[in-house]
Scaffold this motif. Structure first.
Motif: not given
Length: 219
Positions: A168-170, A175-179, A213-218
């Protein structure tokens, strides 16, 4: 706090009123004589009839004792010059300028203004956040609203459950900092998989939040 306000229009007027209500001591600088007299009468504060880009007017307003200067005229050049004079000649600690043209916001910051405010940008960002970015919750605003730290919770039936972040190329500038998953915090790498129900902490420029939001398809 002693605050000099350059510009006695509606914004300058209501800013002065708010500062008074909060216990501060504002002084207005307004070029139009009739407006200056009205402001002095209605607000009962010092009002200098003069040009805020002139040293004499700034001195008359008490610039040497000022803690901050806020320039809110209808001309970006005047706002810039007033703030630069306050900062460079008089050592005022904090300068704030209104950018009537949003394109001037970044330039004004680069030229030394501490805080640059664009009403157009602010309204646009409010609309974006409230209308289109309903799946994204802003946690912290960064650099005067240029970027933000935001929280996204993936739905329980997430379509990309189990996908690696590399799949999933943001967009750039994000950048995703944490999960957060099951009470555990994961510092992600490209091989990390995202799962339904994950809570993602994302740092991004506000201008690319749509693409995130588009890349994550939310939707």
């Amino acid at each position: 706090m002693n605050v000099i306000i350059i510009g006695g229009g509606k914004l300058g007027y209501y800013l002065a009123r708010t500062l008074i209500e909060h216990g501060h001591s504002p002084t207005l600088v307004e070029q139009d004589k009739k407006t200056s007299l009205r402001l002095a009468d209605e607000l009962d504060i010092p009002v200098v009839c003069g040009d805020g880009t002139l040293i004499d007017s700034l001195r008359a307003a008490g610039i040497k004792e000022a803690d901050a200067l806020v320039a809110v005229t209808g001309e970006d050049e005047q706002n810039l010059v007033a703030c630069q004079l306050a900062k460079m000649l008089f050592g005022v600690r904090r300068t704030v300028a209104k950018a009537n043209n949003p394109k001037n916001t970044q330039v004004m910051r680069q030229l030394g203004i501490d805080i640059t405010v664009s009403a157009t940008d602010m309204i646009a960002r409010l609309i974006e956040r409230e209308v289109d970015l309903t799946a994204i919750k802003q946690v912290v605003s960064l650099n005067q609203g240029e970027a933000s730290l935001s929280e996204i919770t993936l739905p329980e039936d997430y379509r990309y459950d189990g996908s690696r972040l590399t799949d999933i190329r943001l967009p750039d500038q994000s950048v995703i900092v944490s999960i957060e998953r099951g009470g555990e915090v994961i510092i992600p790498r490209g091989s990390t998989r995202i799962c339904s129900g994950d809570k993602l902490l994302i740092m991004a420029k506000n201008e690319v939040l749509y693409k995130v939001q588009e890349k994550l398809r939310l939707e």
